[in-house]
Scaffold this motif. Structure first.
Motif, PDB file in Angstrom:
ATOM      1  N   LEU A   6     -14.016   5.695   9.213  1.00  0.00           N
ATOM      2  CA  LEU A   6     -13.936   7.074   9.699  1.00  0.00           C
ATOM      3  C   LEU A   6     -12.643   7.319  10.467  1.00  0.00           C
ATOM      4  N   ILE A   7     -12.275   6.385  11.338  1.00  0.00           N
ATOM      5  CA  ILE A   7     -11.047   6.543  12.118  1.00  0.00           C
ATOM      6  C   ILE A   7      -9.830   6.565  11.192  1.00  0.00           C
ATOM      7  N   CYS A   8      -9.825   5.690  10.178  1.00  0.00           N
ATOM      8  CA  CYS A   8      -8.715   5.683   9.227  1.00  0.00           C
ATOM      9  C   CYS A   8      -8.666   6.991   8.437  1.00  0.00           C
ATOM     10  N   LYS A   9      -9.827   7.490   8.060  1.00  0.00           N
ATOM     11  CA  LYS A   9      -9.863   8.726   7.281  1.00  0.00           C
ATOM     12  C   LYS A   9      -9.399   9.902   8.132  1.00  0.00           C
ATOM     13  N   ARG A  10      -9.704   9.893   9.430  1.00  0.00           N
ATOM     14  CA  ARG A  10      -9.169  10.939  10.316  1.00  0.00           C
ATOM     15  C   ARG A  10      -7.643  10.952  10.263  1.00  0.00           C
ATOM     16  N   THR A  11      -7.079   9.755  10.349  1.00  0.00           N
ATOM     17  CA  THR A  11      -5.617   9.647  10.345  1.00  0.00           C
ATOM     18  C   THR A  11      -5.022  10.201   9.055  1.00  0.00           C
ATOM     19  N   ILE A  12      -5.580   9.774   7.934  1.00  0.00           N
ATOM     20  CA  ILE A  12      -5.074  10.223   6.634  1.00  0.00           C
ATOM     21  C   ILE A  12      -5.224  11.734   6.498  1.00  0.00           C
ATOM     22  N   ALA A  13      -6.390  12.266   6.898  1.00  0.00           N
ATOM     23  CA  ALA A  13      -6.642  13.695   6.772  1.00  0.00           C
ATOM     24  C   ALA A  13      -5.657  14.502   7.624  1.00  0.00           C
ATOM     25  N   CYS A  14      -5.381  14.010   8.835  1.00  0.00           N
ATOM     26  CA  CYS A  14      -4.459  14.719   9.726  1.00  0.00           C
ATOM     27  C   CYS A  14      -3.034  14.689   9.179  1.00  0.00           C
ATOM     28  N   GLU A  15      -2.621  13.555   8.640  1.00  0.00           N
ATOM     29  CA  GLU A  15      -1.283  13.470   8.054  1.00  0.00           C
ATOM     30  C   GLU A  15      -1.129  14.457   6.899  1.00  0.00           C
ATOM     31  N   THR A  16      -2.159  14.507   6.062  1.00  0.00           N
ATOM     32  CA  THR A  16      -2.110  15.402   4.909  1.00  0.00           C
ATOM     33  C   THR A  16      -2.099  16.860   5.353  1.00  0.00           C
TER      34      THR A  16
ATOM     35  N   ALA B 139     -14.550  14.632   7.105  1.00  0.00           N
ATOM     36  CA  ALA B 139     -15.667  14.791   6.170  1.00  0.00           C
ATOM     37  C   ALA B 139     -15.256  15.551   4.919  1.00  0.00           C
ATOM     38  N   ALA B 140     -14.206  16.365   5.044  1.00  0.00           N
ATOM     39  CA  ALA B 140     -13.720  17.130   3.892  1.00  0.00           C
ATOM     40  C   ALA B 140     -12.659  16.384   3.104  1.00  0.00           C
ATOM     41  N   CYS B 141     -12.319  15.179   3.547  1.00  0.00           N
ATOM     42  CA  CYS B 141     -11.233  14.397   2.943  1.00  0.00           C
ATOM     43  C   CYS B 141     -11.798  13.305   2.039  1.00  0.00           C
ATOM     44  N   SER B 142     -11.384  13.306   0.796  1.00  0.00           N
ATOM     45  CA  SER B 142     -11.781  12.270  -0.152  1.00  0.00           C
ATOM     46  C   SER B 142     -10.534  11.509  -0.584  1.00  0.00           C
ATOM     47  N   CYS B 143     -10.516  10.197  -0.309  1.00  0.00           N
ATOM     48  CA  CYS B 143      -9.338   9.389  -0.654  1.00  0.00           C
ATOM     49  C   CYS B 143      -9.666   7.913  -0.548  1.00  0.00           C
ATOM     50  N   GLU B 144      -8.792   7.094  -1.121  1.00  0.00           N
ATOM     51  CA  GLU B 144      -8.864   5.643  -0.956  1.00  0.00           C
ATOM     52  C   GLU B 144      -8.138   5.280   0.336  1.00  0.00           C
ATOM     53  N   ILE B 145      -8.747   4.427   1.151  1.00  0.00           N
ATOM     54  CA  ILE B 145      -8.112   4.022   2.407  1.00  0.00           C
ATOM     55  C   ILE B 145      -7.297   2.752   2.156  1.00  0.00           C
TER      56      ILE B 145
ATOM     57  N   CYS C  66       0.849  -1.192   0.000  1.00  0.00           N
ATOM     58  CA  CYS C  66       0.000   0.000   0.000  1.00  0.00           C
ATOM     59  C   CYS C  66       0.884   1.241   0.000  1.00  0.00           C
ATOM     60  N   ILE C  67       0.394   2.294  -0.616  1.00  0.00           N
ATOM     61  CA  ILE C  67       1.127   3.553  -0.641  1.00  0.00           C
ATOM     62  C   ILE C  67       0.280   4.648  -0.019  1.00  0.00           C
ATOM     63  N   GLN C  68       0.944   5.745   0.335  1.00  0.00           N
ATOM     64  CA  GLN C  68       0.221   6.867   0.910  1.00  0.00           C
ATOM     65  C   GLN C  68      -0.847   7.344  -0.072  1.00  0.00           C
ATOM     66  N   PRO C  69      -2.105   7.405   0.374  1.00  0.00           N
ATOM     67  CA  PRO C  69      -3.187   7.772  -0.544  1.00  0.00           C
ATOM     68  C   PRO C  69      -3.130   9.245  -0.940  1.00  0.00           C
ATOM     69  N   THR C  70      -3.660   9.539  -2.109  1.00  0.00           N
ATOM     70  CA  THR C  70      -3.767  10.917  -2.581  1.00  0.00           C
ATOM     71  C   THR C  70      -5.071  11.508  -2.065  1.00  0.00           C
ATOM     72  N   VAL C  71      -4.983  12.637  -1.403  1.00  0.00           N
ATOM     73  CA  VAL C  71      -6.152  13.256  -0.772  1.00  0.00           C
ATOM     74  C   VAL C  71      -6.654  14.414  -1.615  1.00  0.00           C
ATOM     75  N   GLN C  72      -7.968  14.442  -1.807  1.00  0.00           N
ATOM     76  CA  GLN C  72      -8.640  15.573  -2.434  1.00  0.00           C
ATOM     77  C   GLN C  72      -9.577  16.207  -1.400  1.00  0.00           C
ATOM     78  N   TRP C  73      -9.413  17.500  -1.158  1.00  0.00           N
ATOM     79  CA  TRP C  73     -10.285  18.192  -0.198  1.00  0.00           C
ATOM     80  C   TRP C  73     -11.581  18.605  -0.883  1.00  0.00           C
ATOM     81  N   THR C  74     -12.697  18.219  -0.296  1.00  0.00           N
ATOM     82  CA  THR C  74     -14.010  18.569  -0.856  1.00  0.00           C
ATOM     83  C   THR C  74     -14.532  19.883  -0.282  1.00  0.00           C
TER      84      THR C  74
END
Length: 596
Positions: free
Chosen positions: A516-526, A457-463, A264-272
Motif C-alpha cells: 500500500l505504501i509503495c502504491k501510494r508513492t507510485i500513484a502520487c508520482e503519476t 485504491a484507484a491505482c492499478s500497476c505492478e510494484i 526495474c522501470i517506472q511502472p505503467t499506471v491504469q486508473w480504475t
C-alpha cells in the motif's frame, strides 16, 4: 552500500613486505571514497512516503520520488549510472562463485548501436551492441550488452597499468614526485608473466572486467535512462562467464564479452476510478470529551514519574510496583522463543500496554531472588508475530523490587508537572492544551492518509521489486527501533531479532501494508506528472535550505546531489497533497468508542 572499485576482493592482492608512499595515498583515497558513499547511504535512509513515525509533525517530508531515475550531467552529456555498485556486485558474486540467474524469455527485443548522443573519450565504446528485453512487462527490463574486441583491448591495457601500480614491482615503479606520490602513466610495464605472478591471475582478470564495465555500462544504461528506477540495476552475468572473454595467452582478449543488466522501470499506471471525483473517509481521533480523559491520564502518569522509588524487601510484588526481572520463554518443544529472553528488564506494573495478559496475575507475590515457572498464551495481535497465538512456558525471576511513594499534590510541584505552571490547575490546563494540539496534528495526518489511500485504491500497476525491497527494509528497521525505544525489549533481544529470517517473516506479515505504501508513492508520482505540476526554482531553493539547516543542526553529514533530490521530492509531495486536499471529497466519521 556502494563500495569503491577494487575494495571487495582486496584479499586477492599479494601482501608486500614494504608499503610505499603511493600505496598509502591510494588507501587514503579509498577511505575518503568509502566515507562519501556512507554519507550518501545515510541520506538515502530518510523515511519513505508518509510512514508517519514523527508524531510531532502533521506530514513527514517524504522521500516520495526517490525512485525516479536521476540523470547526472557530465562533460559528454551521457547518463552516468552507479557503475561502482555493479562492479562491486560482480566481485561479490565471484567470491561466492554463484551461478547466473535464469533469464526469462523476453516478450520483445530490439538492437540499438551507437546510442550515445556524444561518444566518450574511448570512441570505440560507442560500437557496443545492446539488446533490450522485457523480463516482466511494464516493470522489469534486461539489457544484453556485447562488448567488441577493440574495446576489450583497451580495457586490457588499462588493467595492465592498474595492476602494475598495485604490484609495485622493484625496477618497474614510476619516479616519485616531490610529494612522494607516483604518476601511474610513468610506470614502466613489467613482463606479463611477472605481473600476473605479482597480482594474481584472478585479480588481473577482475581489473579487466572492471574497466570493461566502467567504460560500457554508461552507454548501455543510456538506453533506459528515462524509465529506469535509480539504484535498481543488477548485473546478472557472473564474473566467471565474463572472464572467458580474456582467455587468450597472458589473459589477452579472445572473444567479445557479453553481460546482462536487469533493472526495474517506472511502472505503467491504469486508473480504475475517475481521479477528479475521488471520495475518502477518516475516523476522527477524538473530541473535547476524549481530550479531557486523555489529559487526566497524562496528569496521573506525570505524578507517577515524579514519585520516589522505595526499595521493597519484606514482601512480594504487588500491583503498582516497579520490578527488575529476568524473563525467558520456551515453546512446547523446549526451544527458546526468539526475542523473549531478557535480563534486567524494567517492568512497570502500572503501564498496562507493556503487560502480557495473565502475566501480572502470575508474578504477583514473587519476592526478590525468587523464580517462578508458568504457562501463558500470547495474544493473536502480539507485536512479535512469530509467537502470536502460541502457548509458552515462562520463567521469571525478580531481581529488584520498588514501590512508589507519590508526591503530595500541591502548587509547589506545579512547575514539575508542566514547566512554567504556577498552580496545579494551570498545569492541567497546559496539559489539556497540549493534548488538543496533539489531536489536531494526528487528525491532519489521518486526513492525509485517507486522501493517499483513496488515490492508491484507484491505482492499478505492478510494484517494482526494488521499491518493495527498500520499503520492507525501512519498515523492519523502524519496527525494531520502535520496540527498543518503547522499552518493550532489551538491545540484546532486538539484536537477536535482526536477522534475515525474521525480516522475511515480518515482510510476509506486513505485505499488504508495504504494498500500500509503495502504491501510494507510485500513484502520487503519476498524478504529479499527469496534472502537469511544476516546481519553481524558488520553491526548490527554499526547501533545500530548510533541509540543509535541519541536517546541520543535528550534525549530520549529507551528500549534496542526494539532498537536492530529496528536496525536490519533498516539494513534489507537498504539491501532490495539496491537489488531493483541493479535489478529493473528504468525510469525517465520529471517533471510536473508548473505555472511560
Amino acid at each position: 552500500f556502494f563500495f569503491p572499485l577494487g575494495f571487495v576482493l582486496s584479499f586477492f592482492v599479494v601482501t608486500l613486505t614494504e608499503r610505499t608512499t603511493r600505496e598509502e595515498e591510494d588507501q587514503k583515497q579509498r577511505e575518503t571514497s568509502t566515507r562519501k558513499k556512507t554519507r550518501q547511504s545515510t541520506t538515502r535512509s530518510l523515511p519513505l512516503l508518509f510512514t508517519f513515525f514523527e508524531r510531532n509533525r502533521a506530514l513527514i517530508r517524504p522521500k516520495m520520488f526517490a525512485h525516479k531515475t536521476t540523470t547526472t550531467s557530465s562533460s559528454s552529456g551521457a547518463f552516468t549510472p552507479h557503475v561502482q555498485k555493479g562492479v562491486a556486485a560482480v566481485r561479490r558474486v565471484l567470491e561466492k562463485k554463484t551461478s547466473r540467474s535464469p533469464r526469462v524469455k523476453p516478450h520483445r527485443s530490439m538492437t540499438i548501436t551507437n546510442m550515445a548522443t556524444t561518444p566518450p573519450a574511448n570512441s570505440a565504446v560507442s560500437d557496443i551492441r545492446v539488446e533490450k528485453s522485457e523480463v516482466k512487462p511494464g516493470c522489469v527490463v534486461e539489457l544484453s550488452v556485447v562488448v567488441p574486441m577493440d574495446v576489450l583491448a583497451i580495457s586490457y591495457e588499462n588493467a595492465i597499468d592498474e595492476a602494475t601500480a598495485q604490484a609495485n614491482i622493484p625496477g618497474f615503479e614510476a619516479p616519485k614526485k616531490k610529494d612522494g606520490s607516483r604518476k601511474k602513466k610513468d610506470t614502466k610495464k613489467p613482463p606479463m608473466n611477472m605481473l600476473l605472478n605479482a597480482v594474481g591471475k584472478d585479480q588481473f582478470l577482475l581489473l579487466c572486467i572492471e574497466d570493461a564495465l566502467t567504460s560500457t555500462m554508461p552507454q548501455a544504461m543510456q538506453f533506459v535512462a528515462k524509465e529506469a528506477i535509480q539504484d535498481s540495476e543488477t548485473i546478472t552475468t557472473t564474473p566467471r562467464q565474463m572472464v572467458e572473454a580474456f582467455g587468450g595467452p597472458e589473459c589477452t582478449p579472445s572473444k567479445e564479452m557479453e553481460y546482462t543488466v536487469k533493472m526495474c522501470i517506472q511502472p505503467t499506471v491504469q486508473w480504475t476510478k475517475d481521479i477528479d471525483n475521488l471520495e475518502a473517509t477518516y475516523v476522527s481521533p477524538g473530541n473535547d470529551e476524549t481530550d479531557k480523559r486523555d489529559t487526566e491520564t497524562m496528569f496521573q502518569n506525570r505524578l507517577r514519574d515524579m514519585a520516589t522509588m522505595r526499595v521493597v524487601e519484606d514482601r512480594g510484588l504487588e500491583q503498582g510496583d516497579v520490578a527488575v526481572i529476568d524473563i525467558n520463554a520456551m515453546d512446547t518443544s523446549g526451544n527458546s522463543l526468539p526475542g523473549i529472553e531478557t535480563k534486567g528488564f524494567r517492568l512497570d506494573t502500572e503501564e498496562t500496554d507493556l503487560k502480557l495478559p495473565g502475566l501480572m496475575e502470575e508474578i504477583v507475590g514473587i519476592k526478590v531472588g525468587e523464580e517462578k515457572d508458568f504457562n501463558l498464551t500470547f495474544p493473536e495481535d502480539w507485536s512479535i508475530k512469530s509467537v502470536a497465538g502460541k502457548t509458552a512456558m515462562f520463567t521469571v525471576k525478580v531481581n529488584e523490587l520498588f514501590s512508589r511513594e507519590m508526591p503530595e499534590l500541591s502548587d509547589d510541584i506545579a512547575d514539575d508537572i508542566f514547566a512554567g505552571s504556577k498552580t496545579v490547575e494551570e498545569a492541567k490546563a497546559q496539559i489539556l492544551e497540549a493534548q488538543k494540539m496533539s489531536r489536531e496534528v494526528e487528525e491532519a495526518m489521518l486526513k492525509d492518509q485517507a486522501l493517499l489511500d483513496a488515490l492508491a485504491a484507484a491505482c492499478s500497476c505492478e510494484i517494482p521489486e526494488s521499491m518493495l525491497k527498500e520499503q520492507s527494509e525501512n519498515m523492519f528497521g523502524e519496527h525494531l527501533t520502535e520496540m527498543q525505544m518503547e522499552g518493550k525489549m532489551s538491545m540484546k533481544a532486538i539484536q537477536s531479532l535482526a536477522s534475515e529470517e525474521n525480516m522475511n517473516k515480518f515482510v510476509e506479515e506486513r505485505k499488504d501494508e508495504i504494498e500500500l505504501i509503495c502504491k501510494r508513492t507510485i500513484a502520487c508520482e503519476t498524478l504529479f506528472t499527469e496534472k502537469n505540476m511544476v516546481i519553481t526554482q524558488g520553491e526548490l531553493s527554499d526547501e533545500l535550505k530548510r533541509q540543509v539547516k535541519d541536517f546541520e543542526a543535528q550534525g549530520i553529514e549529507y551528500e549534496e546531489d542526494r539532498m537536492i533530490q530529496n528536496a525536490r521530492g519533498a516539494v513534489e509531495a507537498a504539491k501532490t497533497m495539496q491537489w488531493l486536499k483541493d479535489n478529493v471529497k473528504l468525510t469525517e466519521l465520529p471517533p471510536l468508542e473508548r473505555p472511560a
